[in-house]
Design an enzyme around this catalytic site. Structure first.
Site, short mmCIF file in Angstrom:
data_model
loop_
_atom_site.label_atom_id
_atom_site.label_comp_id
_atom_site.label_asym_id
_atom_site.label_seq_id
_atom_site.Cartn_x
_atom_site.Cartn_y
_atom_site.Cartn_z
N TYR A 1 0.83 -1.20 0.00
CA TYR A 1 0.00 0.00 0.00
C TYR A 1 0.87 1.26 0.00
O TYR A 1 1.82 1.40 0.77
CB TYR A 1 -0.91 0.02 1.24
N GLY B 1 -5.57 5.63 -0.06
CA GLY B 1 -6.93 5.67 0.44
C GLY B 1 -7.85 4.79 -0.38
O GLY B 1 -7.50 3.65 -0.72
#
Length: 519
Positions: free
Chosen positions: A49, A56
Site C-alpha cells: 500500500y 486511500g
C-alpha cells in the site's frame, strides 16, 4: 547526548534549541536495514500500500515501481492543503523530533538520507512553514506532515533561526544541500503518523506539570495571606484517599509550609470548648477555610493525576511506530494496519484540557477572594493601598482573569468526539487528536496569563503585609517576581507586565529556581 528512547523533557529541550538530537548507532542500523528490506520488496514487485498502489480508496490502482518518485511526490502535493496560521516554531521542531523518533525504530523503510536531512535541519534550526489547520488525525497528521515533506523536497517556505519565511529552494542553496527526491516509501512514511500531535502534546505535558507546581507555590502564598489553617495540608489526610496526585500535593504543601509563621499552626491536641451557660457561644473562629485553600491538595492533586496520565500516553506514543504499512525485516513481513489512528492522544489531550481549565478557574477564584476586602483578612481592595478609589489597583487585571476563564470554558468542547467521516468514507471514523492538542496548547498559554496575574496580586499582598513571616518558598517566589515587574503603586497599564511574567513563568529556564522547591 540524550538517552534513547527520548523523554518528553528531551523533546522540549530540543524543540527550544537547548539540546541536540543524535541518533544512536542501533537506530541508524535499524533504519538502514528497514530501508534495504523495502528496496528488496519493491524490486520483487510486491503489492504494498502506498508504495506500489494508490492511496486511500484509490488503493485499488496498482502502480509500477518505475512510477515511485511521481507517486510519492503526488501524495505530498495532494495533501499540501493546510490552512490557517503556521504552527509555532517550537511546535514544528517538536513535530520533527517525534517523526524522527518514530522512523528510527526501523519499521518504516524511510531512506536514511531523509532522516539525516531532518537531523541537519534541527541542528541548523531550519523550520518549514506548516499550516496549523486541515488534519483529522485519522491516518496520522497527513496534511501538516505533507508540508514538511514538501519543504524537504525544496518547495514551500522555511524559516532559519526564527527569521522571516524564505523559499525552501533558497535555503537549500544557502546550506549547499540538494532537495530530496522522495521515492519508495519516503513520503508516506513521513506523512503517515501522529507526530504533529505527539510533538505538541509533549510540550503541553511538560508545561502543564510546571503549571501545577507553580499553582502549588501560589496556593501556599495565598494561604499565608489569608492566615489559613496548615492542618488541611497534613499528609495523613492524603493517606486515607490514596490518589497519588493528592498525596504529592499534601507532601509538597506540608513540607513547604513548615517554615511559615503566617499560617494558623496545626496542633495535635484538640481545643477544648469553653463553659457555655446558655448552651452556645457564637462568633468563634472558623476551624477550617474556604475550599480554595482547604481543598488545595484535592483540587490540584486531581489535576496532577491527569497531567501524569497524559504524560504516560504521550511518552508511549513518542516511543511508537505510527505509519502504515509496517515493515518487519527480520520476519520478512509487511503488515497493513492502523497505528496512525491518533485516538489515544485525542482522549489524553481533551482530558488534559479539562484539567487545565479547572486549574485556571481555581486560580481566578483565588484572585477574586484575595482582592475582595470583605474576604481577604484586612488587605486593601484590589491590593491598592494608596488612595483606593482614586486608584483601582489590580481591578482590571482581575477582570482580565475572569474573561480568560470564560474564554477557556467556551473552548472546552472535546475534539475527540467530533468524528466526521471523510476520504470517500475510507476514513469513516476520525479522532481529531491534533485539534485537541492544539486546543490544550492554547489553554496552557491562557493559564499562564492567569497565573501571571495571580502571582502579581499575591506578591503585592505579601509586601503589604510582611514578607518576614512567610515561608521560605513564598519569599523566594516574591523575590523571583520582582526581577520582572515592579510593585504596583499608582495605577499603570499592566498588559506588558502580565505578558512579561506569563512568558517567564512558561520558560523552564526562567522558573528553574522555583521548580527546585518542588522535587
Amino acid at each position: 547526548m540524550q538517552d534513547w528512547p527520548l523523554t518528553l523533557n528531551d523533546v522540549e529541550a530540543i524543540a527550544h534549541g537547548r539540546q541536540t538530537l543524535f541518533l544512536p548507532e542501533q537506530a541508524q542500523t535499524a533504519i538502514a536495514k528497514a530501508h534495504q528490506f523495502l528496496c528488496d520488496a519493491i524490486a520483487d514487485r510486491q503489492r504494498i500500500y502506498g508504495v506500489t498502489t494508490g492511496y486511500g480508496p484509490l488503493a485499488t490502482t496498482d502502480v509500477d515501481p518505475k512510477q515511485s518518485a511521481l507517486l510519492q511526490q503526488n501524495l505530498v502535493y495532494h495533501l499540501c492543503s493546510g490552512v490557517g496560521e503556521p504552527l509555532a516554531h517550537h511546535h514544528v521542531r517538536a513535530m520533527m523530533v517525534a517523526r524522527i523518533a518514530s522512523l528510527s525504530a526501523g519499521h518504516s523503510g524511510a531512506n536514511p538520507v531523509m532522516i539525516e536531512r531532518m537531523l541537519a535541519w534541527l541542528l541548523a534550526d531550519v523550520v518549514p512553514e506548516i499550516p496549523s489547520q486541515g488534519t483529522v488525525g485519522a491516518s496520522g497528521d497527513l496534511t501538516p506532515l505533507a508540508h514538511l515533506a514538501r519543504a524537504l523536497s525544496g518547495e514551500g517556505r522555511v524559516s532559519i533561526k526564527g527569521s522571516s519565511w524564505i523559499e525552501s529552494a533558497i535555503a537549500h542553496q544557502q546550506f549547499g544541500w540538494q532537495p530530496l527526491q522522495l521515492q519508495g516509501k519516503d513520503a508516506i512514511s513521513l506523512v503517515n503518523g501522529t507526530s504533529v500531535t505527539v510533538g505538541i502534546a509533549a510540550l503541553n505535558s511538560t508545561a502543564a506539570e510546571r503549571a501545577v507546581k507553580l499553582s502549588t507555590l501560589l496556593v501556599l502564598l495565598y494561604a499565608e495571606l489569608l492566615q489559613g489553617h496548615r492542618e488541611a495540608f497534613h499528609p495523613a489526610i492524603g493517606e486515607l484517599r490514596p490518589h497519588s496526585g493528592q498525596q504529592q500535593l499534601h507532601r509538597w504543601l506540608w513540607s513547604l509550609s513548615e517554615s511559615s509563621a503566617a499560617l494558623t499552626p496545626w496542633q495535635a491536641a484538640a481545643e477544648r470548648l469553653a463553659n457555655m451557660p446558655n448552651g452556645i457561644v457564637q462568633h468563634q473562629p472558623l476551624l477550617q477555610d474556604a475550599y480554595t485553600l482547604r481543598c488545595a491538595p484535592q483540587a490540584l492533586g486531581a489535576v496532577l493525576d491527569v497531567v501524569h496520565q497524559h504524560a504516560h500516553t504521550v511518552q508511549t506514543e513518542l516511543s511508537s511506530v505510527t505509519d502504515n504499512p509496517l515493515l518487519f525485516p527480520d520476519e520478512h513481513l509487511v503488515l497493513h494496519g492502523g497505528n496512525f489512528f491518533g485516538q489515544h492522544l485525542a482522549f489524553a489531550s481533551d482530558h488534559l484540557n479539562n484539567a487545565l481549565i479547572q486549574m485556571a478557574l481555581y486560580s481566578e477564584r483565588r484572585i477574586a477572594r484575595i482582592t475582595d476586602p470583605l474576604k481577604n483578612k484586612g488587605l486593601p481592595a484590589f491590593m491598592q493601598p494608596q488612595d483606593t478609589g482614586l486608584h483601582s489597583g489590580f481591578m482590571g487585571a482581575q477582570v482580565c482573569a475572569t474573561s480568560l476563564v470564560a474564554e477557556l470554558r467556551s473552548q472546552a468542547m472535546p475534539a475527540s468526539i467530533q468524528s466526521i467521516p471523510t476520504n470517500a468514507d475510507n476514513q469513516d471514523i476520525v479522532p481529531l487528536g491534533t485539534i485537541a492538542a492544539r486546543r490544550a496548547s492554547c489553554s496552557i498559554t491562557q493559564l499562564y496569563q492567569i497565573l501571571a496575574i495571580e502571582s502579581m496580586v499575591l506578591v503585592q499582598g505579601a509586601e503589604l503585609k510582611s514578607k518576614q513571616s512567610l515561608s521560605h518558598a513564598s519569599q523566594i517566589l516574591c523575590n523571583w517576581l520582582r526581577h520582572y515587574v515592579e510593585p504596583l503603586q499608582n495605577d499603570r497599564p499592566l498588559a506588558e507586565d502580565i505578558n512579561k511574567v506569563a512568558t517567564a513563568l512558561a520558560d523552564p529556564n526562567e522558573v528553574a529556581s522555583l521548580m527546585e522547591l518542588l522535587p
